[in-house]
Design an enzyme around this catalytic site. Structure first.
Site, PDB file in Angstrom:
ATOM      1  N   GLN A  52      -4.242  -1.359   9.609  1.00  0.00           N
ATOM      2  CA  GLN A  52      -4.229  -2.724   9.072  1.00  0.00           C
ATOM      3  C   GLN A  52      -4.782  -3.702  10.107  1.00  0.00           C
ATOM      4  OE1 GLN A  52      -3.454  -3.384   5.899  1.00  0.00           O
ATOM      5  NE2 GLN A  52      -3.797  -5.582   6.109  1.00  0.00           N
TER       6      GLN A  52
ATOM      7  N   ASP B 130     -11.048   2.649   4.018  1.00  0.00           N
ATOM      8  CA  ASP B 130     -11.303   1.204   4.050  1.00  0.00           C
ATOM      9  C   ASP B 130     -12.805   0.905   3.992  1.00  0.00           C
ATOM     10  OD1 ASP B 130      -9.333  -0.769   4.130  1.00  0.00           O
ATOM     11  OD2 ASP B 130      -8.759  -0.296   6.198  1.00  0.00           O
TER      12      ASP B 130
ATOM     13  N   LYS C 122       0.840  -1.206   0.000  1.00  0.00           N
ATOM     14  CA  LYS C 122       0.000   0.000   0.000  1.00  0.00           C
ATOM     15  C   LYS C 122       0.875   1.256   0.000  1.00  0.00           C
ATOM     16  CE  LYS C 122      -3.751  -2.528   2.204  1.00  0.00           C
ATOM     17  NZ  LYS C 122      -4.476  -2.917   3.431  1.00  0.00           N
TER      18      LYS C 122
HETATM   19  N1  GUN Z   1      -6.755  -6.884   6.600  1.00  0.00           N
HETATM   20  C1  GUN Z   1      -7.126  -7.679   5.571  1.00  0.00           C
HETATM   21  N2  GUN Z   1      -7.702  -6.941   4.594  1.00  0.00           N
HETATM   22  C2  GUN Z   1      -7.706  -5.670   5.024  1.00  0.00           C
HETATM   23  C3  GUN Z   1      -8.168  -4.456   4.447  1.00  0.00           C
HETATM   24  O1  GUN Z   1      -8.722  -4.395   3.343  1.00  0.00           O
HETATM   25  N3  GUN Z   1      -7.982  -3.337   5.211  1.00  0.00           N
HETATM   26  C4  GUN Z   1      -7.401  -3.379   6.433  1.00  0.00           C
HETATM   27  N4  GUN Z   1      -7.293  -2.240   7.105  1.00  0.00           N
HETATM   28  N5  GUN Z   1      -6.976  -4.489   6.992  1.00  0.00           N
HETATM   29  C5  GUN Z   1      -7.120  -5.632   6.278  1.00  0.00           C
END
Ligand code: GUN
Length: 294
Positions: A97, A120, A53
């Site tokens: 995350q 998100d 990311k």
């Molecule tokens: N953990 C697994 N997928 C995601 C996601 O799309 N966003 C976040 N913040 N954590 C995750």
């Protein structure tokens, strides 16, 4: 002929489009999209995801900020960062995350993020907006699936969509998107989960099957009907002695076994996975440009 849905190619195209739009946003309005990423602990998969990311956000010319905390970090520390970024005009998107260490309440953290910076799409305000059809941030994997459905002209209207998995991140939002009375949707949706005694009862009737359960090879040719569209969201690592790493990634579907029966299918890797980051970048751009209405 089975269409192999190339999420990697689509995601590259979206990222190119975003890089161009970002240049314009900077030159015309003096706004640089800003994304803050918070990683707590050292879950290896989470580290890889946050690294990707950060890399992509830099490639697109965003202002990106990464904070890594040890897994002993307190909930208060996490909430402090969120409070700071909620009030920082240079930050348009905040991503914590998941999963978080057990002693930190994930829901409390998600709810502390300003819905306007919740790229998100996990905040209950955004999820509620999605359900009642108001604009807001849509979580990235479901948004990526919708983008693939649109770009590959998959007709959902009146089709039986079977979603396997009821997570807040994928199952619930994609199910809620695809039954809505919208051009890309209007499907008849069934959500299947561990409570189902025999998932074949549902999957055999699916015109569109979306799997997000994390079980390798759960879906085989005896579980589907001819002509089905399969969207495989699973990312599972399985042992493979022919690979240098000793493992390889597979989805929830036995791709080789089912692909000739499908009208279209996403591979793993290279299907839905790359779309998730592209949509995160899109949400961050939309937050910065003010295009997501509240
Ligand atoms: N953990 C697994 N997928 C995601 C996601 O799309 N966003 C976040 N913040 N954590 C995750």
């Amino acid at each position: 002929m089975t269409k192999i849905i190339d999420g990697k190619a689509v995601s590259e195209q979206i990222k190119q489009e975003l890089a161009v739009k970002t240049e314009l946003l900077k030159s015309e309005k003096g706004i640089t999209p800003g994304l803050a990423l918070l990683l707590v602990g050292d879950n290896p998969a989470s580290k890889v995801y946050v690294g990707s990311k950060e890399r992509v956000s830099k490639e697109l010319g965003y202002h990106s900020l990464v904070v890594k905390l040890p897994d002993t970090a307190s909930e208060e520390e996490v909430l402090e960062y969120i409070k700071k970024w909620n009030n920082d005009p240079e930050i348009h998107g905040i991503l914590v995350q998941l999963p978080l260490p057990k002693h930190i309440d994930e829901n409390k953290v998600i709810m502390a993020i300003s819905p306007r910076k919740d790229v998100d799409g996990f905040h209950p305000e955004n999820f509620g907006r999605l359900v009642i059809g108001l604009p807001g941030f849509v979580s990235c994997t479901p948004a990526g699936i919708v983008e693939l459905i649109k770009r590959y002209d998959i007709d959902v209207k009146g089709k039986h969509v079977v979603v396997i998995g009821r997570s807040n991140i994928v199952g619930k939002p994609i199910a809620n998107l695809l039954y809505q009375k919208r051009d890309f949707a209007n499907g008849i949706v069934t959500i299947c989960h561990t409570g189902a005694k025999d998932i074949s009862k549902y999957t055999l009737d699916a015109d569109i099957l979306i799997t997000a359960i994390g079980v390798p090879n759960l879906i085989r040719k005896e579980n589907i009907k001819e002509g089905v569209v399969i969207i495989d969201v699973g990312i599972n690592s399985i042992p493979d002695s022919t690979k240098k790493s000793g493992q390889r990634l597979v989805g929830d579907v036995d791709f080789e076994g089912v692909k000739d029966m499908c009208s279209a299918i996403t591979p793993v890797p290279g299907g839905v996975g790359p779309m998730t980051i592209a949509m995160l970048m899109q949400n961050t751009y939309l937050s910065a440009s003010g295009e997501v209405g509240f």
